[in-house]
Write an enzyme that holds these catalytic residues in place. Structure first.
Site, mmCIF file in Angstrom:
data_model
loop_
_atom_site.group_PDB
_atom_site.id
_atom_site.type_symbol
_atom_site.label_atom_id
_atom_site.label_comp_id
_atom_site.label_asym_id
_atom_site.label_seq_id
_atom_site.Cartn_x
_atom_site.Cartn_y
_atom_site.Cartn_z
ATOM 1 N N TYR A 16 0.822 -1.221 0.000
ATOM 2 C CA TYR A 16 0.000 0.000 0.000
ATOM 3 C C TYR A 16 0.853 1.266 0.000
ATOM 4 O O TYR A 16 0.411 2.308 -0.468
ATOM 5 C CB TYR A 16 -0.916 0.004 1.226
ATOM 6 N N PHE A 166 3.216 9.665 5.103
ATOM 7 C CA PHE A 166 2.023 10.152 5.801
ATOM 8 C C PHE A 166 0.746 9.984 4.994
ATOM 9 O O PHE A 166 -0.303 10.506 5.364
ATOM 10 C CB PHE A 166 2.207 11.630 6.177
ATOM 11 N N CYS A 280 -2.483 0.791 10.642
ATOM 12 C CA CYS A 280 -1.391 1.495 11.330
ATOM 13 C C CYS A 280 -1.711 2.152 12.665
ATOM 14 O O CYS A 280 -0.852 2.151 13.545
ATOM 15 C CB CYS A 280 -0.787 2.524 10.388
HETATM 16 N N1 LIG Z 1 -0.780 1.281 4.659
HETATM 17 C C1 LIG Z 1 -0.604 2.579 4.845
HETATM 18 O O1 LIG Z 1 -1.473 3.379 4.539
HETATM 19 C C2 LIG Z 1 0.660 3.110 5.435
HETATM 20 C C3 LIG Z 1 1.671 2.265 5.880
HETATM 21 N N2 LIG Z 1 2.836 2.781 6.385
HETATM 22 C C4 LIG Z 1 3.938 1.889 6.788
HETATM 23 O O2 LIG Z 1 4.583 1.420 5.599
HETATM 24 C C5 LIG Z 1 5.060 0.080 5.780
HETATM 25 C C6 LIG Z 1 4.488 -0.812 4.692
HETATM 26 O O3 LIG Z 1 3.082 -0.855 4.849
HETATM 27 P P1 LIG Z 1 2.136 -1.453 3.701
HETATM 28 O O4 LIG Z 1 2.617 -1.005 2.366
HETATM 29 O O5 LIG Z 1 0.748 -1.167 4.134
HETATM 30 O O6 LIG Z 1 2.466 -3.025 3.862
HETATM 31 P P2 LIG Z 1 2.104 -4.197 2.864
HETATM 32 O O7 LIG Z 1 2.023 -5.432 3.683
HETATM 33 O O8 LIG Z 1 0.946 -3.806 2.001
HETATM 34 O O9 LIG Z 1 3.380 -4.277 1.887
HETATM 35 C C7 LIG Z 1 4.655 -4.663 2.292
HETATM 36 C C8 LIG Z 1 5.256 -5.541 1.181
HETATM 37 O O10 LIG Z 1 6.644 -5.736 1.440
HETATM 38 C C9 LIG Z 1 6.998 -7.003 0.900
HETATM 39 N N3 LIG Z 1 8.304 -7.391 1.435
HETATM 40 C C10 LIG Z 1 8.631 -7.768 2.699
HETATM 41 N N4 LIG Z 1 9.966 -7.983 2.778
HETATM 42 C C11 LIG Z 1 10.495 -7.743 1.550
HETATM 43 C C12 LIG Z 1 11.805 -7.799 0.993
HETATM 44 N N5 LIG Z 1 12.873 -8.126 1.731
HETATM 45 N N6 LIG Z 1 11.973 -7.504 -0.313
HETATM 46 C C13 LIG Z 1 10.912 -7.175 -1.074
HETATM 47 N N7 LIG Z 1 9.644 -7.085 -0.607
HETATM 48 C C14 LIG Z 1 9.434 -7.375 0.683
HETATM 49 C C15 LIG Z 1 5.834 -7.895 1.305
HETATM 50 O O11 LIG Z 1 5.779 -9.057 0.490
HETATM 51 C C16 LIG Z 1 4.637 -6.941 1.073
HETATM 52 O O12 LIG Z 1 4.086 -7.101 -0.228
HETATM 53 C C17 LIG Z 1 4.664 -0.309 7.209
HETATM 54 O O13 LIG Z 1 5.748 -0.051 8.047
HETATM 55 C C18 LIG Z 1 3.522 0.637 7.531
HETATM 56 O O14 LIG Z 1 3.442 0.905 8.912
HETATM 57 C C19 LIG Z 1 3.059 4.121 6.449
HETATM 58 C C20 LIG Z 1 2.099 5.009 6.011
HETATM 59 C C21 LIG Z 1 0.831 4.580 5.467
HETATM 60 O O1 LIG Z 2 0.555 5.430 8.845
HETATM 61 C C1 LIG Z 2 -0.456 5.182 8.248
HETATM 62 O O2 LIG Z 2 -0.801 4.043 7.881
HETATM 63 C C2 LIG Z 2 -1.441 6.251 7.916
HETATM 64 O O3 LIG Z 2 -2.495 6.149 8.907
HETATM 65 C C3 LIG Z 2 -3.593 7.036 8.714
HETATM 66 O O4 LIG Z 2 -4.195 6.809 7.446
HETATM 67 P P1 LIG Z 2 -5.264 5.645 7.192
HETATM 68 O O5 LIG Z 2 -5.244 4.671 8.320
HETATM 69 O O6 LIG Z 2 -5.027 5.146 5.827
HETATM 70 O O7 LIG Z 2 -6.681 6.388 7.161
HETATM 71 P P2 LIG Z 2 -7.343 7.544 8.073
HETATM 72 O O8 LIG Z 2 -8.059 8.456 7.179
HETATM 73 O O9 LIG Z 2 -6.389 8.126 9.010
HETATM 74 O O10 LIG Z 2 -8.445 6.726 8.883
HETATM 75 C C4 LIG Z 2 -8.092 5.799 9.888
HETATM 76 C C5 LIG Z 2 -9.351 5.339 10.605
HETATM 77 O O11 LIG Z 2 -9.888 6.388 11.402
HETATM 78 C C6 LIG Z 2 -11.261 6.573 11.103
HETATM 79 N N1 LIG Z 2 -11.593 7.999 11.294
HETATM 80 C C7 LIG Z 2 -10.892 8.959 10.661
HETATM 81 C C8 LIG Z 2 -11.186 10.296 10.874
HETATM 82 C C9 LIG Z 2 -12.218 10.655 11.757
HETATM 83 O O12 LIG Z 2 -12.533 11.852 11.999
HETATM 84 N N2 LIG Z 2 -12.909 9.660 12.383
HETATM 85 C C10 LIG Z 2 -12.612 8.334 12.184
HETATM 86 O O13 LIG Z 2 -13.261 7.455 12.785
HETATM 87 C C11 LIG Z 2 -11.394 6.102 9.670
HETATM 88 O O14 LIG Z 2 -12.713 5.758 9.351
HETATM 89 C C12 LIG Z 2 -10.465 4.904 9.667
HETATM 90 O O15 LIG Z 2 -11.114 3.762 10.187
HETATM 91 C C13 LIG Z 2 -3.057 8.477 8.738
HETATM 92 O O16 LIG Z 2 -4.145 9.362 8.462
HETATM 93 C C14 LIG Z 2 -1.957 8.670 7.696
HETATM 94 O O17 LIG Z 2 -1.421 9.981 7.800
HETATM 95 C C15 LIG Z 2 -0.852 7.641 7.945
HETATM 96 O O18 LIG Z 2 0.155 7.748 6.959
#
Ligand SMILES: NC(=O)C1=CN([C@@H]2O[C@H](COP(=O)(O)OP(=O)(O)OC[C@H]3O[C@@H](n4cnc5c(N)ncnc54)[C@H](O)[C@@H]3O)[C@@H](O)[C@H]2O)C=CC1
Ligand SMILES: O=C(O)[C@H]1O[C@H](OP(=O)(O)OP(=O)(O)OC[C@H]2O[C@@H](n3ccc(=O)[nH]c3=O)[C@H](O)[C@@H]2O)[C@H](O)[C@@H](O)[C@@H]1O
EC number: 1.1.1.22
Length: 471
Positions: A16, A166, A280
């Site tokens: 993601y 973020f 997260c």
């Molecule tokens: N999902 C989100 O909206 C956000 C996530 N983050 C952070 O970003 C990081 C990644 O999160 P996501 O993208 O959601 O995780 P995800 O689980 O969707 O993707 C991670 C990917 O990394 C791959 N992977 C693991 N080890 C590897 C390696 N050695 N080489 C190549 N690929 C490898 C996995 O197979 C997986 O497809 C986490 O630390 C999360 O906390 C930060 C901001 C927003």
């Molecule tokens: O580190 C991360 O993974 C990310 O986590 C959140 O993003 P995300 O979880 O994708 O989505 P949000 O919009 O933050 O919503 C999180 C949860 O809070 C809920 N929410 C959000 C806002 C609100 O006012 N009330 C509420 O219940 C949403 O429905 C959802 O279930 C942060 O907003 C991002 O800045 C950050 O990068």
């Protein structure tokens, strides 16, 4: 020291974060070759699919990939080759909460980060800038540096940067196009600052310099945990107030508007809900709790833990309200749950409040129909199985049906629950829904989506988060 001009980037992790982030880097920097790698073959195949059937749903993402894929954006499982070629490597691998061992249930599992770091050290034959994109505990960059330096070949140097992401799911592309800020942490040495400048130059292809904030490594790592903790804390605060509203007759919408009009508080992220979900918020707060405890700061740990506890309470409170309102029993009753994703505009279900609600309803032996416009059926079964690991899937399937429309989900049901704020649910023909429901017809809005007065006119008994009356 003149900063290196980056021409080849590799991203480890096509999830993601890695996928959308580096697809946007490729789009905005046509002079840089960007290769996103993952050892999950199915994920990479989906990123490469000829009909753009991408592995994640994110508005605007397909358009970005269509423009850049094959030009300067590539997806591959050849991790070693991409590391070898790149001058700058983003580490965007998963950092889930540890399930066992020291810190289980709280600490981040850094196994993937460590394996990725060791792989970079093993494969590299030239110097690299290694960028921590994953969310990690404070001082992880130091461990990465130790591993890289202990395993590097002669002539290879590694500079580590922290560049937390973020973006929020559902708005990832617009967040990446116009971020509030890009945060880059580096060692404050000439080499560290020079590596930082190289990454600043990459972002500066589309992000103005005044939005690129450069700080020390540890501040950068901690700021990411702090930002998520403070956002989640706002939601838990407003949800705690929603319980007071329900008990007193105050209206949470009015309260949050009144509070948010104070420019020091601001109006965003004050929407009461059935509880926050997503991969997260909970994980990062628990990580902060663990960090605080490791630093012998138990009061600080307890403060942040309460944000998660309040979220669990909110979900429990909502389930209980459903049972109480339906005459204290939902055994054998049909309940429609509208929405399964953790928020609108994503197919992601990680930590979705809907999963907890459905598990609670299953425990009461209700019969549940689910409709979500984006979540795959197989994902729903997987989540429900993980939520009730001791119940065989065939038994779960006896009482749960997955449907393909609001009307199909709500046929003959006693109650409708709104669990996700999908736009589609704002346009529901409630007259049609009411006509086919059992009576009295109950509606529970966990997302402040409906106009309760209009629904009551139709004949519904409506309960809304943060409002006392059920009429
Ligand atoms: N999902 C989100 O909206 C956000 C996530 N983050 C952070 O970003 C990081 C990644 O999160 P996501 O993208 O959601 O995780 P995800 O689980 O969707 O993707 C991670 C990917 O990394 C791959 N992977 C693991 N080890 C590897 C390696 N050695 N080489 C190549 N690929 C490898 C996995 O197979 C997986 O497809 C986490 O630390 C999360 O906390 C930060 C901001 C927003
Ligand atoms: O580190 C991360 O993974 C990310 O986590 C959140 O993003 P995300 O979880 O994708 O989505 P949000 O919009 O933050 O919503 C999180 C949860 O809070 C809920 N929410 C959000 C806002 C609100 O006012 N009330 C509420 O219940 C949403 O429905 C959802 O279930 C942060 O907003 C991002 O800045 C950050 O990068």
């Amino acid at each position: 020291m003149a900063p290196l001009k980056v021409t080849k980037i590799c991203c480890l992790g096509a999830g993601y974060v890695g996928g959308p982030t580096c697809a946007v880097v490729a789009l905005k920097c046509p002079h840089i070759k960007v290769t996103i790698v993952d050892f999950n073959q199915a994920r990479i195949d989906a990123w490469n699919s000829p009909d753009y059937n991408l592995p994640i749903y994110e508005p605007g993402l397909e358009d970005v990939v269509r423009q850049a894929r094959g030009r300067n954006l590539f997806f591959s499982t050849n991790v070693d080759q991409a590391i070898l070629e790149a001058e700058l490597i983003f580490v965007s691998v998963n950092t889930p909460t540890k399930k066992s061992g020291v810190g289980a249930g709280f600490a981040a599992d850094l196994n993937y980060v460590e394996l990725a770091t060791r792989q970079i050290a093993r494969v590299s034959t030239s110097s690299k800038i290694v960028v921590e994109k994953s969310t990690v505990p404070c001082r992880t960059a130091e461990s990465m540096r130790t591993i890289l330096e202990a395993n590097s070949k002669p002539g290879c140097r590694f500079d580590i940067l922290s560049n937390p992401e973020f973006l929020a799911e559902g708005t990832a592309i617009q967040d990446l196009f116009a971020p509030d800020r890009v945060l880059i942490g580096s060692l404050q040495t000439p080499e560290g600052k020079s590596a930082c400048e190289s990454l600043v130059e990459v972002y500066n292809n589309w992000v103005p310099k005044q939005k690129i904030f450069t700080v020390g490594l540890w501040s950068s790592e901690l700021s990411k945990l702090a930002a998520n903790a403070m956002l989640a804390q706002r939601i838990s605060s407003i949800n705690a107030l929603s319980a007071i509203c329900e008990a007193t007759g105050a209206n949470i919408d009015e309260v949050s508007n009144a509070v948010g009009m104070d420019s020091r508080v601001g109006p965003k992220f004050l929407r009461a809900s059935v509880g926050f979900g997503g991969s997260c918020f909970q994980k990062d707060i628990l990580n902060l709790v663990y960090l605080s405890e490791s630093l012998h700061l138990p009061e600080v740990a307890a403060y942040w833990r309460q944000v998660v506890e309040m979220n669990d309470y909110q979900k429990r409170r909502f389930s209980k309200r459903v049972v109480d309102t339906l005459f204290n029993t939902i055994t054998g009753k049909r309940i429609a749950v509208l929405g399964f994703a953790f928020k609108a505009d994503t197919g992601d279900t990680r930590e979705s409040a809907a999963i907890t609600l459905i598990r609670d309803f299953q425990a009461e032996r209700a019969r549940i129909s689910i409709y979500d416009p984006k979540v795959e059926e197989s994902q729903i079964w997987q989540d429900l199985q993980e939520a009730s690991p001791t119940v065989p899937l065939v038994d779960i399937q006896k009482n749960v049906t997955i449907t393909h429309s609001v009307l199909e989900a709500t046929r003959d049901v006693e109650a409708v629950i709104i669990a996700t704020e999908w736009r589609e649910f704002k346009l529901i023909d409630w007259h049609a829904v009411y006509a086919q429901m059992s009576k009295p017809a109950f509606l529970f809005d966990g997302r402040l989506l409906v106009n309760p007065d209009e629904l009551r006119q139709i004949g519904f008994r409506v309960s809304v988060i943060g409002r006392g009356e059920t009429l």
